[in-house]
Design a protein around this motif. Structure first.
Motif, PDB file in Angstrom:
ATOM      1  N   GLU A   1      19.150  -7.427  11.606  1.00 47.88           N
ATOM      2  CA  GLU A   1      17.886  -6.416  11.685  1.00 47.88           C
ATOM      3  C   GLU A   1      17.455  -5.910  13.130  1.00 47.88           C
ATOM      4  N   LEU A   2      17.942  -6.833  14.048  1.00 49.22           N
ATOM      5  CA  LEU A   2      17.797  -6.518  15.559  1.00 49.22           C
ATOM      6  C   LEU A   2      18.423  -5.320  15.800  1.00 49.22           C
ATOM      7  N   PHE A   3      19.223  -4.685  15.376  1.00 51.50           N
ATOM      8  CA  PHE A   3      20.124  -3.703  15.649  1.00 51.50           C
ATOM      9  C   PHE A   3      19.596  -2.294  15.087  1.00 51.50           C
ATOM     10  N   ALA A   4      18.757  -2.462  13.978  1.00 46.95           N
ATOM     11  CA  ALA A   4      18.295  -1.061  13.314  1.00 46.95           C
ATOM     12  C   ALA A   4      17.548  -0.282  14.015  1.00 46.95           C
ATOM     13  N   PRO A   5      16.601  -0.675  14.945  1.00 49.65           N
ATOM     14  CA  PRO A   5      15.706   0.244  15.619  1.00 49.65           C
ATOM     15  C   PRO A   5      16.691   0.998  16.831  1.00 49.65           C
ATOM     16  N   PHE A   6      17.645  -0.002  17.334  1.00 45.51           N
ATOM     17  CA  PHE A   6      18.441   0.709  18.280  1.00 45.51           C
ATOM     18  C   PHE A   6      19.453   1.865  17.851  1.00 45.51           C
TER      19      PHE A   6
ATOM     20  N   GLU B   1      18.429   4.044  15.313  1.00 47.95           N
ATOM     21  CA  GLU B   1      17.743   4.982  14.610  1.00 47.95           C
ATOM     22  C   GLU B   1      16.770   5.537  16.006  1.00 47.95           C
ATOM     23  N   ALA B   2      16.741   5.253  16.882  1.00 48.86           N
ATOM     24  CA  ALA B   2      15.728   5.890  18.160  1.00 48.86           C
ATOM     25  C   ALA B   2      16.668   5.829  19.468  1.00 48.86           C
TER      26      ALA B   2
ATOM     27  N   ILE C   1      18.267   8.142  22.783  1.00 49.91           N
ATOM     28  CA  ILE C   1      19.318   9.331  22.912  1.00 49.91           C
ATOM     29  C   ILE C   1      20.570   8.635  22.510  1.00 49.91           C
ATOM     30  N   THR C   2      20.821   7.422  22.529  1.00 48.65           N
ATOM     31  CA  THR C   2      22.412   6.952  22.214  1.00 48.65           C
ATOM     32  C   THR C   2      22.419   6.873  20.791  1.00 48.65           C
ATOM     33  N   ARG C   3      21.270   7.037  19.923  1.00 56.91           N
ATOM     34  CA  ARG C   3      21.738   7.337  18.566  1.00 56.91           C
ATOM     35  C   ARG C   3      22.622   8.521  18.247  1.00 56.91           C
ATOM     36  N   ARG C   4      22.755   9.463  19.043  1.00 54.65           N
ATOM     37  CA  ARG C   4      23.708  10.503  18.741  1.00 54.65           C
ATOM     38  C   ARG C   4      25.069  10.100  18.416  1.00 54.65           C
ATOM     39  N   ALA C   5      25.349   8.868  19.491  1.00 56.56           N
ATOM     40  CA  ALA C   5      26.816   8.391  19.578  1.00 56.56           C
ATOM     41  C   ALA C   5      26.874   7.858  17.886  1.00 56.56           C
ATOM     42  N   TYR C   6      26.220   7.385  17.271  1.00 61.14           N
ATOM     43  CA  TYR C   6      26.143   6.645  15.918  1.00 61.14           C
ATOM     44  C   TYR C   6      26.211   7.937  15.061  1.00 61.14           C
ATOM     45  N   ALA C   7      25.092   8.710  14.905  1.00 60.72           N
ATOM     46  CA  ALA C   7      25.089   9.729  14.163  1.00 60.72           C
ATOM     47  C   ALA C   7      26.144  10.631  14.014  1.00 60.72           C
ATOM     48  N   SER C   8      26.656  10.849  15.002  1.00 66.93           N
ATOM     49  CA  SER C   8      27.877  11.929  15.166  1.00 66.93           C
ATOM     50  C   SER C   8      29.218  11.104  14.926  1.00 66.93           C
ATOM     51  N   GLY C   9      29.364   9.931  14.849  1.00 72.01           N
ATOM     52  CA  GLY C   9      30.364   9.105  14.235  1.00 72.01           C
ATOM     53  C   GLY C   9      31.444   8.813  15.510  1.00 72.01           C
ATOM     54  N   GLN C  10      30.937   9.180  16.511  1.00 74.92           N
ATOM     55  CA  GLN C  10      31.782   8.870  17.687  1.00 74.92           C
ATOM     56  C   GLN C  10      31.900   7.049  17.888  1.00 74.92           C
ATOM     57  N   ILE C  11      30.707   6.618  17.323  1.00 74.56           N
ATOM     58  CA  ILE C  11      31.045   5.188  17.349  1.00 74.56           C
ATOM     59  C   ILE C  11      30.576   4.749  15.793  1.00 74.56           C
ATOM     60  N   GLU C  12      31.265   3.845  15.475  1.00 75.47           N
ATOM     61  CA  GLU C  12      30.959   3.318  14.232  1.00 75.47           C
ATOM     62  C   GLU C  12      30.642   1.811  14.306  1.00 75.47           C
ATOM     63  N   LEU C  13      29.356   1.282  13.843  1.00 76.06           N
ATOM     64  CA  LEU C  13      28.776   0.172  14.239  1.00 76.06           C
ATOM     65  C   LEU C  13      28.701  -0.680  12.474  1.00 76.06           C
ATOM     66  N   LYS C  14      29.309  -1.593  12.679  1.00 72.31           N
ATOM     67  CA  LYS C  14      29.165  -2.701  11.299  1.00 72.31           C
ATOM     68  C   LYS C  14      28.563  -3.824  11.819  1.00 72.31           C
TER      69      LYS C  14
ATOM     70  N   LEU D   1      25.796  -3.964  25.951  1.00 70.91           N
ATOM     71  CA  LEU D   1      27.226  -3.326  26.050  1.00 70.91           C
ATOM     72  C   LEU D   1      27.200  -2.238  25.145  1.00 70.91           C
ATOM     73  N   LEU D   2      26.642  -2.014  23.916  1.00 73.54           N
ATOM     74  CA  LEU D   2      26.665  -0.985  23.041  1.00 73.54           C
ATOM     75  C   LEU D   2      25.896   0.257  23.670  1.00 73.54           C
ATOM     76  N   ASP D   3      24.790  -0.207  24.236  1.00 75.07           N
ATOM     77  CA  ASP D   3      24.138   1.260  24.806  1.00 75.07           C
ATOM     78  C   ASP D   3      24.868   1.705  25.968  1.00 75.07           C
ATOM     79  N   ALA D   4      25.413   0.894  26.888  1.00 77.27           N
ATOM     80  CA  ALA D   4      26.185   1.318  27.996  1.00 77.27           C
ATOM     81  C   ALA D   4      27.162   2.224  27.493  1.00 77.27           C
ATOM     82  N   VAL D   5      28.194   1.756  26.688  1.00 74.41           N
ATOM     83  CA  VAL D   5      29.223   2.431  25.893  1.00 74.41           C
ATOM     84  C   VAL D   5      28.735   3.666  25.356  1.00 74.41           C
ATOM     85  N   ALA D   6      27.713   3.927  24.639  1.00 73.26           N
ATOM     86  CA  ALA D   6      27.263   4.889  23.989  1.00 73.26           C
ATOM     87  C   ALA D   6      26.982   6.157  24.885  1.00 73.26           C
TER      88      ALA D   6
END
Length: 253
Positions: free
Chosen positions: A11-16, A18-19, A21-34, A150-155
Motif C-alpha cells: 500500500e505504500l506504493f499506491a500514492p507514488f 497516482e500522483a 509527474i512520474t505517474r506518466r511512466a506507469y500510465a503510458s505503460g513505459q514501466i510496468e509495476l507489480k 530507484l523507481l522514481d529516478a528510473v521513471a
C-alpha cells in the motif's frame, strides 16, 4: 520495462503511482509495476513471515521460505527467457548513483526485494539475490523507501515523462553537465525582498547565460563535492576556462 516489488507493505506504493509527474511512466505503460506480498505465500493461519534470530538478540528476521515462494510466483508470472536480476536494498550494497540509475532506466527491469525488521535470512540472500543497492550510510525501517527512490529516478528518465525532453540533461551528476552539480535557478519576481535575479540570466544573451551556469556549477561542485570536479578533470571534461575559474576559486579571488 517491468519492475516487480516484493514487499510486506504494497500500500505504500499506491500514492507514488497516482500522483506526481512520474505517474506518466506507469500510465503510458513505459514501466510496468507489480507488487507482491510474501505474506500471501506464507504457511499457517497467521501467515507468518518472520521469526526470532538464531543466537538471540533484538528484533525479528524475515524467513527465507515465504520470500522464496513469493519470488517463484514472480518468476512464473514474468515468463522471461533471461531471468531478471533480483535486487536487495542493503547497507552492504553499492551506493546508488546517476550512472547506475541510467543503466536501470535503459534495461528491462528487475525484481526488487524490500527487507524489514532486522533483515532477511542470509540463506535467501545467498541463493537468490544478484545485486545489492544502498542509498547511503544510514538505515531505513524497510526497503520500500529505497525501492521508491530507484523507481522514481528510473521513471523520470523515460522519454516523455518530464514536460521538457531536455529537463534531466541538466540534472546534477548527469554526463551532459560533466557530472557536476546543477546550478541555482530563479523565477519571478525579478526582485524578491531585495534580492535580485543575477543580471546574466536577465541579459537575453544565450552564451553569457550558459557561461554563468557553467561557472555556478563549477563553484558549487568545488565547494560541496570537490571529488566530482576531480573526476571531471581526470576524464578530460574541463576546459581551460573552467580550470582558470577553479584556480581563482582556490586562491580565494
Amino acid at each position: 520495462m517491468r519492475f516487480d516489488v516484493i514487499t510486506l507493505f504494497p500500500e505504500l506504493f499506491a500514492p507514488f503511482l497516482e500522483a506526481g509527474i512520474t505517474r506518466r511512466a506507469y500510465a503510458s505503460g513505459q514501466i510496468e509495476l507489480k507488487l507482491w506480498n510474501p505474506r500471501e505465500h506464507a504457511e499457517g493461519n497467521y501467515r507468518r513471515v518472520d521469526d526470532r534470530p538464531f543466537g538471540g538478540g533484538p528484533g525479528m528476521v524475515m524467513m527465507a521460505e515465504p520470500l522464496a515462494r513469493c519470488l517463484a510466483a514472480v518468476r512464473a508470472d514474468r515468463v522471461e527467457e533471461v531471468p531478471a536480476p533480483v535486487v536487495l536494498f542493503s547497507p552492504i550494497g553499492e551506493v546508488l548513483r546517476h550512472a547506475a540509475v541510467a543503466r536501470w532506466a535503459a534495461g528491462p527491469g528487475a525484481i526488487l526485494v524490500c527487507g524489514r525488521y532486522e533483515g532477511i535470512d542470509q540463506r535467501f540472500i545467498d541463493t537468490h539475490v544478484d545485486v545489492q543497492i544502498s542509498l547511503g550510510d544510514f538505515v531505513l525501517s524497510g526497503g520500500e523507501i529505497a525501492a521508491l527512490a530507484l523507481l522514481d529516478a528510473v521513471a523520470r528518465l523515460q522519454p516523455g515523462v518530464l514536460g521538457d525532453e531536455g529537463s534531466h540533461q541538466a540534472d546534477s551528476f548527469n554526463p551532459a553537465v560533466d557530472g557536476l552539480l546543477d546550478c541555482p535557478h530563479y523565477t519571478r519576481p525579478e526582485d524578491w525582498r531585495g534580492q535580485r535575479v543575477p543580471a546574466e540570466l536577465m541579459s537575453g544573451h544565450h552564451a553569457q547565460i550558459e557561461r554563468w551556469r557553467r561557472d555556478q556549477r563549477l563553484q558549487l561542485t568545488a565547494r560541496h563535492r570537490p571529488e566530482l570536479v576531480a573526476a571531471a578533470r581526470a576524464a578530460g571534461r574541463l576546459a581551460a576556462r573552467d580550470e582558470a575559474l577553479l584556480e581563482r576559486l582556490a586562491a580565494g579571488l
